[in-house]
Scaffold this active site. Structure first.
Site, short mmCIF file in Angstrom:
data_model
loop_
_atom_site.label_atom_id
_atom_site.label_comp_id
_atom_site.label_asym_id
_atom_site.label_seq_id
_atom_site.Cartn_x
_atom_site.Cartn_y
_atom_site.Cartn_z
N GLU A 351 0.84 -1.20 0.00
CA GLU A 351 0.00 0.00 0.00
C GLU A 351 0.87 1.25 0.00
O GLU A 351 0.50 2.28 -0.57
CB GLU A 351 -0.94 0.00 1.21
CG GLU A 351 -2.04 1.05 1.11
CD GLU A 351 -3.07 0.95 2.22
OE1 GLU A 351 -4.18 1.47 2.03
OE2 GLU A 351 -2.77 0.36 3.28
N HIS A 382 7.18 -27.38 2.70
CA HIS A 382 6.52 -28.49 2.01
C HIS A 382 5.56 -27.97 0.95
O HIS A 382 4.66 -28.69 0.52
CB HIS A 382 5.79 -29.36 3.03
CG HIS A 382 6.71 -29.96 4.04
ND1 HIS A 382 7.32 -31.19 3.86
CD2 HIS A 382 7.18 -29.49 5.22
CE1 HIS A 382 8.10 -31.45 4.90
NE2 HIS A 382 8.04 -30.43 5.73
N LYS A 510 -12.81 2.38 -3.56
CA LYS A 510 -13.95 2.76 -2.72
C LYS A 510 -15.00 3.51 -3.53
O LYS A 510 -16.20 3.25 -3.44
CB LYS A 510 -13.48 3.65 -1.56
CG LYS A 510 -12.66 2.97 -0.49
CD LYS A 510 -12.26 3.99 0.57
CE LYS A 510 -11.36 3.40 1.63
NZ LYS A 510 -10.94 4.42 2.63
#
Length: 545
Positions: A351, A382, A510
């Site tokens: 950000e 793994h 937004k």
């Protein structure tokens, strides 16, 4: 072309990196490489010897930092200058963890005093809840905290609370809600009792869509469970700048904690946004967290570049992104309590430095913020470690581990450490074709098949990593560790000449999200957007494929 990439040090470093030998050769040439390329600060130890660098590399990196006037930019931040130029704001999250006797002036006001007053307000509240003096609407003590936020007001408190699990009070549990997906809050509320649940709503504006929606749903649940509007004040508190909206909601003005515009969300856990942390671990431990961060602040502000831990880490990230085409950086935490840190550092770095223009609006001509990702050791060994060892992409790694465990059970921690250190060695050293072939010498495979298998077992090595150690994970060392990564992020942005403190991409999301929200509830089919967006909106309204 930007001024940065045309500098002499940058161009010299570009040529130099192409001529460096394999790290194996660097270690063979310098038996004291570990001593020469490691440093300690604020309870943390950094081994950066497993990087593609020698003395000349380091000298050139520091020259790049000097050309970018890094030291003056560090001072500018600490002095409260308006370094967030697009929003015309100072950047002073460091003031949140300043010592009471420090003085940091902003617009003629000593903001340390304001911070201290807020911490005193927090302490009174924490003591009231922890002691049982704060009671719900039926007179019962609070047992559960539900923290509602999004972004920095969610991730920081959640990850720090998770990391400090060994320090939790036995009286309280905490549940974090961020996603606007109803399933998140519904599942969190299912086992809770409204009589003993306290909600913390964290939103600077008291209007962030996800946070407000979740808070309204929490209030509805509270009233459905037997509470009333008059009881809201006993069960809801807020961290916000919008006192008017919070009081309209039903929150007592005395239970509203302030926020400031000189603190970005991703740097806010040190403020009253950290109230869930303080409730869980107590104010003494919360202050220890602040103290560790402050110690790293002082180190960053006052230590020469060549010995400065955040500077060194930031420069290596720049080295790999800009000179070795590394597009991502992995954070590997060899401690279960630190398992959430990669996600927190992901938000912090991406950000902040996910930008493509310089401060004056010029398009950059180099890479900026990498993808930050990672996970918990030894689980990753793994899974994605395979790509680290034998994949075609260069992915620098940070290994983080405490030397002492909070749970010294059998040989667990010894095995954990052996895996951590073994991975750093394997990434650096690799395995040559000759070594792989030698390992197959005792097998009964035909020679040509041995040759093929050996090629599959080759690992180039020369994969860079840092190792960060601490004696033990404590509030103080955790504070220092998080501040280390904050300042590392700043170093990169300062050299790249970008604004690490705005987030216009987030803001656009937004805005468009709100626009789509209106269209989802419209009577007529969507036709005004692009055909893909229109199609998705109309499909959602029909609730079927």
């Amino acid at each position: 072309m930007t001024e940065l990439t045309q500098g002499k040090a940058w161009k010299t470093l570009e040529a130099h990196t192409q001529a460096l030998p394999h790290m194996r050769a660097l270690f063979e040439a310098d038996t004291k490489r570990f001593d020469n390329m490691s440093t300690s600060a604020c309870g943390l130890f950094l081994d950066y010897s497993k990087n593609r660098a020698n003395k000349e590399t380091m000298s050139l990196l520091f020259s790049v930092a000097e050309d970018a006037q890094l030291e003056s930019k560090i001072k500018a931040m600490f002095n409260g200058e308006m370094i967030n130029t697009t929003e015309k704001r100072a950047v002073l999250h460091t003031a949140l963890r300043a010592k009471p006797e420090q003085e940091i002036m902003l617009n003629g006001v000593n903001i340390v005093q304001e911070v201290q007053e807020t911490q005193q307000q927090m302490e009174l509240f924490v003591d009231a809840v922890s002691s049982g003096n704060w009671k719900g609407y039926t007179g019962k003590k609070i047992t559960d905290i539900v923290s509602i936020g999004i972004g920095g007001s969610f991730l920081g408190p959640k990850i720090v609370s998770q990391a400090l699990r060994p320090y939790w009070s036995k009286q309280l549990n905490c549940h974090f809600v961020a996603n606007v997906d109803a399933s998140s809050i519904v599942e969190k509320l299912k086992p809770l009792n409204a009589e003993t649940t306290l909600f913390i709503m964290s939103s600077k504006s008291f209007g962030t869509q996800e946070t407000l929606t979740n808070t309204l749903s929490a209030k509805d649940w509270f009233i459905e469970q037997g509470g009333s509007q008059a009881d809201v004040a006993k069960h809801f508190v807020a961290v916000t700048s919008n006192v008017e909206k919070a009081t309209e909601f039903g929150i007592d003005a005395d239970n509203i904690f302030p926020m400031w515009d000189w603190v970005g969300g991703r740097y806010s856990l040190w403020s009253a946004i950290g109230l869930p942390i303080a409730l869980l671990v107590g104010m003494d431990n919360f202050r220890a967290l602040l103290s560790g961060a402050n110690e790293m602040d002082q180190h960053f502000a006052n230590t020469p570049l060549s010995e400065n831990m955040p500077v060194i880490m930031g420069l290596f990230s720049l080295l790999y992104g800009n000179f070795h085409d590394a597009q991502s950086h992995v954070v590997l935490t060899y401690d279960h309590y630190l398992r959430g840190l990669p996600a927190y550092f992901q938000q912090l770095d991406m950000e902040s430095n996910g930008k493509s223009v310089t401060l004056d609006g010029t398009e950059v001509d180099h890479s900026t913020g990498p993808v930050i990702w990672g996970g918990e050791g030894t689980n990753g060994q793994h899974a994605y470690h395979q790509l680290l060892h034998q994949g075609t992409a260069l992915i620098p790694a940070d290994f983080i581990m405490p030397l002492q465990s909070h749970n010294p059970l059998g040989e667990h921690h010894v095995q954990l450490a052996s895996n951590c250190f073994g991975q750093t060695q394997a990434l650096m050293q690799g395995r040559s074709y000759e070594e792989a072939l030698k390992e197959l010498a005792g097998s009964k495979l035909p020679a040509d098949e041995k040759s093929v298998i050996a090629k599959h077992k080759v690992m180039q090595g020369n994969k860079p990593s840092n190792t960060i150690l601490m004696d033990k994970l404590t509030p103080t060392t955790l504070g220092a560790l998080i501040a280390l990564y904050e300042h590392r992020t700043f170093v990169q942005g300062a050299i790249w000449q970008i604004n690490s403190f705005d987030q216009w991409g987030v803001e656009l999301g937004k805005t468009l999200g709100n626009d789509v929200l209106d269209r989802l509830s419209a009577e007529n089919d969507a036709t005004e957007l692009d055909c893909s967006s229109n199609g998705l909106i109309n499909m959602f309204r029909q609730k079927k494929i």
